[in-house]
Design a protein around this motif. Structure first.
Motif, mmCIF file in Angstrom:
data_model
loop_
_atom_site.group_PDB
_atom_site.id
_atom_site.type_symbol
_atom_site.label_atom_id
_atom_site.label_comp_id
_atom_site.label_asym_id
_atom_site.label_seq_id
_atom_site.Cartn_x
_atom_site.Cartn_y
_atom_site.Cartn_z
ATOM 1 N N ARG A 54 0.736 -1.120 -0.047
ATOM 2 C CA ARG A 54 -0.043 0.179 0.248
ATOM 3 C C ARG A 54 0.842 1.317 -0.023
ATOM 4 O O ARG A 54 0.475 2.176 -0.982
ATOM 5 C CB ARG A 54 -1.012 0.038 1.218
ATOM 6 N N ASN A 55 2.061 1.381 0.983
ATOM 7 C CA ASN A 55 2.507 2.583 0.801
ATOM 8 C C ASN A 55 3.565 2.660 -0.438
ATOM 9 O O ASN A 55 3.644 3.892 -0.634
ATOM 10 C CB ASN A 55 3.570 2.552 2.260
ATOM 11 N N ARG A 56 4.155 1.517 -0.696
ATOM 12 C CA ARG A 56 4.688 1.946 -2.160
ATOM 13 C C ARG A 56 3.601 2.557 -3.187
ATOM 14 O O ARG A 56 4.130 3.260 -4.053
ATOM 15 C CB ARG A 56 5.461 0.651 -2.597
ATOM 16 N N ARG A 68 3.065 5.970 -2.782
ATOM 17 C CA ARG A 68 4.303 6.716 -3.104
ATOM 18 C C ARG A 68 4.424 6.847 -4.762
ATOM 19 O O ARG A 68 4.783 8.026 -5.040
ATOM 20 C CB ARG A 68 5.668 6.077 -2.716
#
Length: 236
Positions: free
Chosen positions: A113-115, A118
């Motif tokens: 998710r965070n990637r 980003r």
């Protein structure tokens, strides 16, 4: 120029990617869709995409096959579509990342998710394959889940019809098109927008859905500008 939506989750049906052929990939159709996606990116929209796999495989057509295995085959179909869309976008100079819910590092990133967020913040298009990675969940539900995870402003559902009708417009000449609906109306009337799990998830997370016709891919650009296309489903 002001944009109505900054971060969009675009749901593309597999059948739509097949065009009039009904099966496989129609690169003419994909190219036109990708032109509109590129235009949105150039306007500053953060674009995430979920693709279906119905142009290659539908679980309900698998006969007596185990449902879990049939759904896994469908997930592979979505990955083929994700890679095809990514290839066309990259040919146009758009930076793309494909992430899959089932690990296949040789061809795509694992979904993180965070990637994904980003990548979006850096102006890259992120294409999600393999649905949720679980059997018994549709790619519509995957769209709702990913939209909630990345905090998308809206889901664009690009289909083969120009909005939501009270009954199938391909079968009934007197079908009536809706301009706006609430999630409660969709669920109570059993309207064919997306499955009830996906609709409930959007309702709970206050994510609107805009349903429009992909036969005119420019609708994607019109929608991010706030022009009225298709049917919008919003919280009650």
């Amino acid at each position: 120029m002001s944009l109505k939506y900054k971060r969009v989750l675009l749901k593309l049906s597999g059948e739509a990617l097949a065009g009039d052929k009904g099966f496989g990939l129609d690169y003419g159709v994909i190219t036109e869709v990708c032109k509109s996606i590129k235009e949105c990116v150039e306007l500053g929209v953060e674009m995430a995409i979920v693709v279906g796999g119905g142009n290659f495989w539908r679980g309900r057509s698998s006969g007596a096959m185990d449902r879990t295995r049939a759904d896994h085959i469908g997930m592979l179909g979505t990955t083929m579509n994700a890679l095809a869309v990514a290839d066309v976008l990259e040919d146009m100079g758009v930076i793309v990342r494909v992430q899959t819910a089932i690990s296949m590092q040789a061809v795509a990133e694992p979904y993180i998710r965070n990637r994904a967020v980003r990548h979006l913040e850096k102006g890259r298009v992120v294409i999600f394959g393999c649905g949720t990675g679980n059997p018994f969940f549709s790619t519509d539900t995957a769209s709702s889940l990913r939209a909630a995870e990345i905090e998308a402003d809206i889901i664009f559902k690009a289909t083969m019809v120009d909005g939501i009708y009270d009954k199938d417009p391909n079968k009934y000449d007197d079908a009536v098109k809706y301009d706006r609906l609430t999630f409660s109306e969709v669920l109570n009337k059993g309207l064919a927008v997306m499955d009830s799990t996906a609709a409930s998830m959007c309702k709970d997370n206050k994510i609107p859905i805009l349903v429009f016709n992909m036969k005119n891919p420019e609708n994607i650009v019109k929608a991010v500008k706030g022009e009225m296309v298709g049917t919008i489903v919003e919280e009650d």
